[in-house]
Design a protein around this motif. Sequence first.
Motif, PDB file in Angstrom:
ATOM      1  N   THR A   1      50.008 -86.336 -43.908  1.00 53.81           N
ATOM      2  CA  THR A   1      49.474 -87.614 -43.457  1.00 53.81           C
ATOM      3  C   THR A   1      48.384 -88.084 -44.411  1.00 53.81           C
ATOM      4  O   THR A   1      47.898 -87.324 -45.249  1.00 53.81           O
ATOM      5  CB  THR A   1      48.881 -87.493 -42.043  1.00 53.81           C
ATOM      6  OG1 THR A   1      47.706 -86.657 -42.103  1.00 53.81           O
ATOM      7  CG2 THR A   1      49.880 -86.892 -41.064  1.00 53.81           C
ATOM      8  N   GLU A   2      47.978 -89.328 -44.261  1.00 56.30           N
ATOM      9  CA  GLU A   2      46.870 -89.851 -45.070  1.00 56.30           C
ATOM     10  C   GLU A   2      45.591 -89.059 -44.822  1.00 56.30           C
ATOM     11  O   GLU A   2      44.712 -88.991 -45.678  1.00 56.30           O
ATOM     12  CB  GLU A   2      46.639 -91.335 -44.756  1.00 56.30           C
ATOM     13  CG  GLU A   2      47.773 -92.257 -45.194  1.00 56.30           C
ATOM     14  CD  GLU A   2      47.765 -92.559 -46.687  1.00 56.30           C
ATOM     15  OE1 GLU A   2      47.045 -91.870 -47.439  1.00 56.30           O
ATOM     16  OE2 GLU A   2      48.504 -93.485 -47.095  1.00 56.30           O
ATOM     17  N   ASN A   3      45.485 -88.419 -43.643  1.00 56.00           N
ATOM     18  CA  ASN A   3      44.308 -87.608 -43.316  1.00 56.00           C
ATOM     19  C   ASN A   3      44.405 -86.183 -43.836  1.00 56.00           C
ATOM     20  O   ASN A   3      43.472 -85.386 -43.652  1.00 56.00           O
ATOM     21  CB  ASN A   3      44.092 -87.568 -41.798  1.00 56.00           C
ATOM     22  CG  ASN A   3      43.700 -88.909 -41.232  1.00 56.00           C
ATOM     23  OD1 ASN A   3      43.064 -89.718 -41.913  1.00 56.00           O
ATOM     24  ND2 ASN A   3      44.087 -89.181 -39.993  1.00 56.00           N
ATOM     25  N   GLY A   4      45.519 -85.830 -44.475  1.00 56.68           N
ATOM     26  CA  GLY A   4      45.642 -84.502 -45.059  1.00 56.68           C
ATOM     27  C   GLY A   4      46.296 -83.465 -44.184  1.00 56.68           C
ATOM     28  O   GLY A   4      46.335 -82.280 -44.551  1.00 56.68           O
ATOM     29  N   ASP A   5      46.846 -83.835 -43.030  1.00 58.42           N
ATOM     30  CA  ASP A   5      47.532 -82.878 -42.163  1.00 58.42           C
ATOM     31  C   ASP A   5      48.955 -82.650 -42.656  1.00 58.42           C
ATOM     32  O   ASP A   5      49.661 -83.596 -43.004  1.00 58.42           O
ATOM     33  CB  ASP A   5      47.588 -83.388 -40.721  1.00 58.42           C
ATOM     34  CG  ASP A   5      46.228 -83.343 -40.038  1.00 58.42           C
ATOM     35  OD1 ASP A   5      45.460 -82.413 -40.321  1.00 58.42           O
ATOM     36  OD2 ASP A   5      45.951 -84.242 -39.220  1.00 58.42           O
TER      37      ASP A   5
END
Length: 405
Positions: A145-149
Motif C-alpha cells: 500500500t501507499e502506507n508501506g503495508d
Amino acid sequence: MRIMVQKFGGTSLSTVQAREHVLRHVKRELEAGLSLVIVVSAMGRRGEPYATDTLLDWAAQNGNALSAREKDLLLCCGEIISATTLSSLLEHEGIPTTVLTGAQAGFVTDDNFGNARILDVRPVRVLEQLQLGRVVVVTGFQGQTENGDFTTLGRGGSDTSATALGAALRAEMVDIYTDVNGILTADPRIVEDARPLTVVSYAEICNMAHHGAKVIHPRAVEIAMQSQIPVRVRSTFADTEGTLVTHPEGFRDVQTGIVDRYVTGIAYVSNVTQITVDVPGGADRLQLKVFKTMAENSISVDFINVTPSGVVYTVFDSDSEKAIQVLQEIGLKPQSLSGCAKVSVIGGGINGVPGIMARIVESLTLADIQILQSADSNTTIWVLVKKEDMVQALRALHASFELHL
C-alpha cells in the motif's frame, strides 16, 4: 531492450527436477538475447513446507487469530523463499540476478488485504537492474500500500503480477509456465480426447477462466488484453510453444494460419446450488430484495435469470444453507436444488451464428441430460445440469462440436 516476463507457478519450483526445467527455459531466452523478468509463486501445494495453503494451515494451528493485514505478512514469505532459491540456482550457473519483492518491483495496491487490487506499477528498480544486464526475479502475488503495508493479490495473484509487469515494462511476451501443455479444449481428466489449442483470443480465455478452467487467472488476462501484451501458456516440463493468447487479428501470425471456429472449449463449475424465488402475488421489488440480501450477507451469486414471475440463480453449495436461511428470514420461500454443475460452451464465433443452442440442446437431449437453466453472452452459452450428469454433458458437447479434431 527486448523484455520478456516469465512466470513460474508452485509446481514448477517444488522439486529439484522441476527447477532444472526452469533453468533450461531461462537459459534459452537469455541465449535468444532477451532481457528477463521472472515472476515466481510459492513452492508446492498444501502439505509442502513453503506452500501458501501450508502457511495458512500453520496460522490456523497457532491461535488462528491473525488479522488480514498480519496474514498477508505471513503469506508473502512463500514467494520470497521461491525467489531467493531460484536466484541462488541462477547465480550458481553464472547468471547474475537481483531479487525484488512485489513492493520493491513497484506494485502499489489498495488495502484490501488478502485480495488487493493493483493501483499502479512503478517498475523503476526493475528497469535499472535489467539495464545492468541482470535477471530480475520478482515475488508474485504481492504488493504494498501507499502506507508501506504488504498486501497479497488473492488466488491467481502471481499470474496477475506477471501480466501487470509485462504491461508496465512493455514486454514483448509474457510466458506463464504451468504443469500442463497449454490451454486445452476441455479438462483432460474428464474428456480424454481434449486437445491443446494453438491460439485463443483474450475474450475466449477470460470466459474459460471465469467459468471453471484453471490454467490462468482471468484478472491476468484482462490486464494483458487492455495492454495488448501477448501471453503464452506453456508447460514447464516441455519445450513446446503452448497456447498463444492474443487478439483475433493476431491469429494470422500463428504458423497454423487463420483459425476459423465457432467453439473453442468447454468448461465447468461443479458444486453449485440452484435457488428459485417466486413472486408472491406480484410482490413489488422482490428481485431487489433477493439480491440485496445476498450482497449484504457476502454470498456470491451467478447464472442469474430474472423474470416478472421471480428469480432463479445459483450459489456455491457451501453458501446454500446460509442463502436459504437469510431469504426465509425476510419472509421469502425459496426452493433449492443442490449438487448442480454449470457447463459452459465458449467460442468467439458463437455470436450471431444460428444453430449453436440447437446443437447444445440436441446433444444433451440425446444423452438424456436435463437442462435446468440456460443463459448466453456474446462468447459463451451456459447450461445448468445435475452434477451426476456433468461428466457426460462435457463429453457430449465436446464431441458434438468436434473439438477433438
